[in-house]
Design an enzyme around this catalytic site. Structure first.
Site, PDB file in Angstrom:
ATOM      1  N   VAL A  89      -0.957   9.597  19.157  1.00 23.27           N
ATOM      2  CA  VAL A  89      -0.414   8.604  20.092  1.00 23.27           C
ATOM      3  C   VAL A  89       0.340   7.492  19.360  1.00 23.27           C
ATOM      4  O   VAL A  89       0.216   7.336  18.148  1.00 23.27           O
ATOM      5  CB  VAL A  89      -1.537   7.998  20.966  1.00 23.27           C
ATOM      6  CG1 VAL A  89      -2.233   9.088  21.758  1.00 23.27           C
ATOM      7  CG2 VAL A  89      -2.550   7.232  20.113  1.00 23.27           C
ATOM      8  N   GLU A  90       1.109   6.721  20.133  1.00 22.92           N
ATOM      9  CA  GLU A  90       1.909   5.585  19.629  1.00 22.92           C
ATOM     10  C   GLU A  90       2.825   6.002  18.475  1.00 22.92           C
ATOM     11  O   GLU A  90       3.004   5.276  17.502  1.00 22.92           O
ATOM     12  CB  GLU A  90       1.007   4.416  19.216  1.00 22.92           C
ATOM     13  CG  GLU A  90       0.307   3.767  20.404  1.00 22.92           C
ATOM     14  CD  GLU A  90      -0.359   2.455  20.057  1.00 22.92           C
ATOM     15  OE1 GLU A  90      -0.257   2.025  18.889  1.00 22.92           O
ATOM     16  OE2 GLU A  90      -0.979   1.845  20.937  1.00 22.92           O
ATOM     17  N   GLY A  91       3.425   7.175  18.607  1.00 23.42           N
ATOM     18  CA  GLY A  91       4.319   7.692  17.583  1.00 23.42           C
ATOM     19  C   GLY A  91       3.589   8.684  16.703  1.00 23.42           C
ATOM     20  O   GLY A  91       2.830   8.278  15.822  1.00 23.42           O
TER      21      GLY A  91
END
Length: 633
Positions: free
Chosen positions: A330-332
């Site tokens: 997640v988040e990149g």
């Protein structure tokens, strides 16, 4: 936590916010993720940075009270890492709201992997905005924009759930078909239409530096705390397993990782609290904190063996082990972050002159731009020449003349070598940028290795700062030296890989000769140093308290409290066991019967043995516990 007090929030600093996530993560990944989302990339952060005053006045008090539950929709089935390719659309048109004809946006979207989505009452939505009828201007395709969409509106489907790695936090898809919202739903108003991507990146730079690094630091400390204690109380072949070098190798790495990731968490929060929005540092932290958590949890699983495999209330590692891929993704996603973001952005943002040169070239005033560029380029060339001389000099002298390292006390050699490799990194980076130019972005493996070097230098800087801030304790130096030796060894290997794969072979040969002279190679942490780090986890000490005590105390989890109690009792009982062993006594019951042990001493040994027996047990279940499977024999 991030909402200011004037809107009913707590107004916490980045460090306070991080501490809360850190401590909750020790208890529950599900609770931590639930706390992270409203305080990270989402409506709250976007409103604080970009919202209109009217939007802040309405939404922030509701979010602070929990009256509204936020989520943020970015990822769609067609657009994952390439979020800019999203097919979610918003068309500016006229519609009816509360009986009035108003200018607004008709939205169509399909999002997935949305944390808090199934229970959210307001959705921060990223979409591509268009104005085909030119109702607000001459531009038809305005680009990515962000709006706040109440989830009760007609056309929205929300509530179904994903199950991310068997974790219970709320996460799921949502869709909208011809959902109409007024134009003032755009975060920041019409002035921020088309600015959505830069808004998202700015908000992500703050949140990504806090949430996942805090969870990862907690995970690394959790692994250090529990694995050290388990290796101390679990015996095989008549010895605590922590005394075997195969286990000590894992423990040493776990201890050093816990020290490093916690140091980097504090260091990054300090920058955020000074007002920086460090997108490159946040990317480094997201990538390397989660990767080191993965390494630590894997090592912890190896040490615990079957204890960590059998699920149930007695297993304190299994849920975290299953949750690790969530943090990685997640988040990149880490692959994307490593290959495209850390050095891709860091090459410009971490350089003292490149950003100013790019800005000068993009100046709308051509003459002013040329003058600014000419001034900067000469400064750049002078800086590059000085750095090249510094890099070569440090390489051939072992950095013995680097900086004012003597002021660093026991860590002086770490500072000198850090100076050496920072100079070497800059020289290699500039050669790569000048020879490859824009093609370097397509050389993803080269870019990733250069980004890894930048990350190692940043993380080691955090380690040295932590050691300094905590009072320069000599007892903590094994951890500092282990982190430093591993960092420099990794940097050398990465430099080797960069030069081996460098397209301009003659330049690679020259750089290798200048920066890697014979006999000046970095070595990995020694076995002796690794054992010294492992020993910190095996015995009570102030170093151990500094490493794991800040998060712990008594955990509140039965299985971990049993482990802590067993650790305390075994440590107390060890002098008695050593005395009996030296006397050739194998059974303490026999010694007690002969009067060699007092009743109090025998009771201590009995309590320790009972506590250890409890810790090493695993759960089992009745045949019908999991329901009928229908599997034939």
């Amino acid at each position: 936590m991030i909402i200011p007090p004037e809107y009913g929030g707590l107004g916490f600093s980045a460090y306070a916010h991080s501490e809360v996530v850190n401590r909750i993560s020790v208890q529950s990944i599900t609770a931590a993720v639930t706390v992270m989302v409203p305080n990270s990339l989402g409506p709250g952060e976007l409103l604080l940075q970009f919202g209109t005053q009217a939007q802040r006045d309405y939404w922030l008090p509701r979010l602070a009270r929990g009256e509204d539950i936020p989520c943020f929709g970015l990822t769609s089935p067609e657009a994952g890492s390439d979020a800019a390719s999203m097919t979610d659309t918003g068309v500016i048109c006229r519609g009816v709201v509360d009986g009035a004809d108003v200018l607004g946006i008709r939205l169509n979207w399909h999002k997935r992997y949305i944390t808090l989505g199934p229970v959210a009452t307001v959705l921060g939505l990223a979409f591509k905005l268009s104005d085909p009828e030119h109702l607000i201007g001459d531009v038809e395709e305005l680009g990515i924009s962000v709006a706040l969409v109440p989830t009760h509106l007609p056309g929205i489907t929300i509530g179904r759930r994903h199950l991310p790695s068997m974790q219970a936090f709320q996460n799921g898809p949502n869709q909208g078909v011809d959902v109409f919202v007024p134009l003032d739903a755009l975060i920041g108003g019409i002035e921020k239409a088309s600015k959505g991507w830069s808004m998202l990146m700015s908000a992500l730079a703050a949140g990504r530096g806090i949430s996942l690094p805090s969870l990862s630091a907690a995970g690394c400390v959790f692994a250090a705390h529990t694995t050290g204690a388990y290796a101390r109380v679990r015996t095989q072949f008549g010895l605590p397993i922590g005394k075997f070098q195969g286990i000590q190798e894992k423990l040493g790495s776990i201890a050093a990782n816990a020290y490093l990731v916690e140091a980097a968490r504090r260091f990054t929060c300090a920058g955020l609290d000074q007002g920086h929005k460090p997108s490159v540092v946040s990317a480094i932290m997201k990538l390397h904190a989660t990767e080191r958590m993965r390494q630590s949890i894997n090592d912890a699983m190896d040490v615990h063996g079957g204890k960590a495999i059998i699920d149930g209330p007695a297993n304190y590692l299994g849920s975290l082990y299953r949750a690790v891929p969530v943090g990685i993704t997640v988040e990149g996603a880490n692959i994307l972050t490593r290959c495209l973001i850390v050095f891709g952005q860091g090459a410009i943002r971490a350089h003292p002159y490149l950003m100013r040169e790019v800005a000068a070239l993009g100046d709308s005033d051509e003459q002013a731009g040329e003058e600014a560029f000419d001034a900067v380029i000469w400064q750049h060339l002078g800086h590059s020449a000085k750095n090249a001389a510094r890099a070569i000099g440090h390489a051939w002298t072992g950095a013995v003349f680097a900086g004012k390292a003597e002021q660093a006390g026991l860590a002086a050699s770490c500072y000198r070598r850090l100076d050496r490799y920072a100079a070497a990194f800059l020289l290699v980076s500039e050669v790569a940028l000048f020879t490859l130019g824009g093609a370097l972005k397509r050389k993803e493996m080269l870019s990733a290795r250069l980004g890894d070097i930048l990350a190692e230098l940043y993380l080691l800087s955090a380690v040295l700062k932590r050691w300094h801030d905590e009072g320069r304790h000599e007892a903590d130096m094994p951890l500092v030296r282990w982190c430093a030796d591993q960092a420099f060894f990794t940097v050398e290997r990465l430099l080797d890989d960069v030069l081996f794969n460098f397209p301009a072979r003659w330049l690679a040969v020259v750089l290798r000769f200048l920066l890697k002279p014979p006999g000046m190679k970095a070595k990995p942490p020694s076995d002796k140093l690794t054992i010294a780090c492992a020993d910190i986890l095996l015995e009570p000490s102030q170093s151990r308290d500094r490493l794991v005590g800040a998060v712990w105390g008594r955990s509140g989890r039965a299985s971990v409290e049993q482990l802590e109690q067993a650790f305390d009792l075994v440590v107390q009982a060890q002098p008695l066991l050593d005395r009996l062993r030296h006397g050739g006594v194998k059974d303490w019951h026999e010694a007690h019967a002969k009067g060699a042990l007092t009743d109090a001493q025998a009771q201590l040994l009995s309590q320790a043995q009972a506590a250890v027996d409890t810790v090493i047990q695993v759960d089992d279940f009745a045949p019908g516990t999991f329901g009928h499977t229908g599997v034939a024999g």
